[in-house]
Design a protein around this motif. Structure first.
Motif, short mmCIF file in Angstrom:
data_model
loop_
_atom_site.label_atom_id
_atom_site.label_comp_id
_atom_site.label_asym_id
_atom_site.label_seq_id
_atom_site.Cartn_x
_atom_site.Cartn_y
_atom_site.Cartn_z
N SER A 1 -27.64 -24.44 -20.60
CA SER A 1 -28.33 -23.64 -19.58
C SER A 1 -27.73 -22.25 -19.47
O SER A 1 -26.57 -22.08 -19.10
N ASP A 2 -28.52 -21.22 -19.80
CA ASP A 2 -28.06 -19.84 -19.64
C ASP A 2 -27.71 -19.55 -18.19
O ASP A 2 -26.76 -18.83 -17.90
N LYS A 3 -28.49 -20.11 -17.30
CA LYS A 3 -28.26 -19.86 -15.88
C LYS A 3 -26.89 -20.38 -15.44
O LYS A 3 -26.15 -19.70 -14.72
N TYR A 4 -26.53 -21.59 -15.89
CA TYR A 4 -25.24 -22.16 -15.50
C TYR A 4 -24.09 -21.37 -16.15
O TYR A 4 -23.08 -21.08 -15.49
N LEU A 5 -24.25 -21.01 -17.41
CA LEU A 5 -23.20 -20.23 -18.09
C LEU A 5 -23.02 -18.87 -17.42
O LEU A 5 -21.90 -18.35 -17.33
N TYR A 6 -24.12 -18.31 -16.95
CA TYR A 6 -24.02 -17.02 -16.25
C TYR A 6 -23.22 -17.17 -14.97
O TYR A 6 -22.43 -16.30 -14.60
#
Length: 447
Positions: A32-37
């Motif tokens: 998840s890009d959102k979680y990594l962000y």
């Protein structure tokens, strides 16, 4: 390579070279890009620190069996009594997670089970809020020494610091009795500078700066007469999807729009004070947007809503209404809402129905803070090249108070000296008068 791709690549390389294995449900987070962000932002865009944190999160979740902590496995009586519960939203529309500290009495609960209850709520809120920030609210009203357990507070702080990245908007300590202030000083001392900025110790008179009266409980002086009642989490298909987070290529919050800034800077031009930002449609469909503010009476927003075709951009201009000065903007916030729509030429009736029927999970939210420009800040600080900080102002005030007290003491000493001097004169006169009268009496006797 983007920073998110770099984090993912470094983590996967470490995983391949390690004998460690993690729960597949947790590994979905890495996709998840959102979680990594969130992880990257937690460490101010430091890729290596973000990778280290991601690894520690995986180890912790595996060791503590976090995915197995559910309503069926926690002490449900602890949950039902209302020591912890979510209610209301702060000025940034972030959910408030409350610890009703007066309910807790040190030594009367199993600490290990209580910690699981805390994790249960954080996991649930992370799913229900889809990773958006929450505000942690320590309600200390009416508490005494028996209600304060520094270990529980420190445990909560550690969870947010190490295992729930970028998940806290504010940490509110409400109505803190002076006898318990030392405990929170200890907590504050271990927080990083970034977290200390989020820690607010406030009373009923200042609560409205963080929580609007409509969102505050009546026991806090607000208008919400809510009484806690535990409602089990809805186990729906959509909830299950949120557990695994969303993979790349599918819509998730924060992907519909791109904003030119997350801070609206206001400048004065003649008699007008205004700021602006630009939004761009990053989705492969048309977008409807709306703009909200915590202080609608202060601002004129143009446009306050609109439609964006694929790749389209819109500059939003915010003007401060007459009667308000630039110093009033710094505590305000703006919220941009975005929703996918089927076509750009949608009718107003269809659009209204879409907004009304859309679930919260389909609406993107983008928060913007406000600030005056550097030029305005200098003007507001009396055109000083080195404006005083709050600490400096406080120290100066204490110094002035001390000087005033010292002057009063000096005056009092002077009054004492004058009083002693006058008393001495009175005594001396009394002696002289007595002797004179005595002499006169003696003369009479001899006759």
């Amino acid at each position: 390579m983007s920073k998110l791709s770099e984090i993912r690549a470094l983590f996967e390389a470490k995983l391949k070279s390690s004998s460690e294995s993690f729960d597949p449900r947790d590994l979905e987070r890495v996709k998840s890009d959102k979680y990594l962000y969130r992880v990257l932002e937690h460490y101010d865009n430091d890729v290596q620190l973000a990778v280290d944190m991601l690894w520690e999160i995986m180890v912790w979740r595996k060791t503590e069996k976090i995915n197995e902590i559910t309503e069926k496995t926690v002490n449900i009586e602890y949950v039902r009594e209302g020591l912890f519960f979510p209610r209301g939203r702060d000025i940034d529309s972030c959910l408030i997670f409350i610890m009703k500290s007066k309910i807790y009495v040190k030594g009367q609960k199993n600490v290990a089970e209580l910690k699981k209850v805390i994790i249960y709520w954080l996991e649930r809120l992370e799913r229900e809020e889809d990773g958006k920030k929450i505000t942690v609210f320590f309600d200390m009203d009416g508490c005494g020494l028996s209600n304060m357990d520094i270990d529980i507070v420190m445990y909560m702080v550690t969870l947010f610091k190490n295992y729930y990245p970028n998940f806290v908007n504010y940490i509110i300590v409400f109505q803190l009795p002076w006898i318990l202030s030392a405990g929170f000083k200890i907590v504050k001392s271990i927080l990083p500078a970034k977290a200390v900025e989020k820690l607010k110790t406030i009373g009923k008179d200042k609560l409205k700066e963080i929580v609007a009266p409509e969102q505050a409980l009546t026991c806090w002086g607000g208008k919400d007469d809510y009484v806690f009642e535990f409602i089990p989490e809805k186990q729906t298909e959509s909830t299950a999807k949120k557990v695994t987070f969303k993979e790349n290529g599918t819509h998730s919050l924060g992907e519909l729009l791109s904003l030119s800034t997350n801070i609206v800077e206001f400048k004065t031009d003649g008699d007008e004070i205004s700021g602006e930002f630009t939004i761009k449609n990053m989705d492969d469909s048309a977008i409807s947007f709306k703009i909200r503010t915590t202080s609608p009476e202060k601002y004129r927003v143009r446009p306050s809503s609109g439609l964006l075709g694929i790749g389209a951009m819109q500059t939003v201009i915010i003007t401060v209404q007459p009667g308000f000065n630039v110093s009033c903007v710094n505590k305000d916030r703006f919220l941009v809402l975005a929703l996918q729509i089927p076509k750009i030429d949608i009718s107003q009736t269809e659009l209204s129905e879409l907004w009304q029927s859309s679930s919260k999970s389909k609406v993107d939210e983008y928060r913007l803070k406000c600030q005056s420009s550097e030029k305005e800040k200098n003007t507001l600080n009396h055109e000083s090249n080195s404006p005083e900080t709050d600490v400096a102002v406080t120290i100066k005030k204490i110094h002035n108070d001390f000087e005033a007290l010292n002057n009063e003491v000096s005056k009092l000493r002077m009054y004492q000296i004058v009083t002693i001097f006058l008393s001495a004169i009175v005594v001396l006169l009394s002696i002289l008068i007595y002797r004179e009268v005595g002499n006169e009496d003696g003369s009479c006797t001899r006759i």
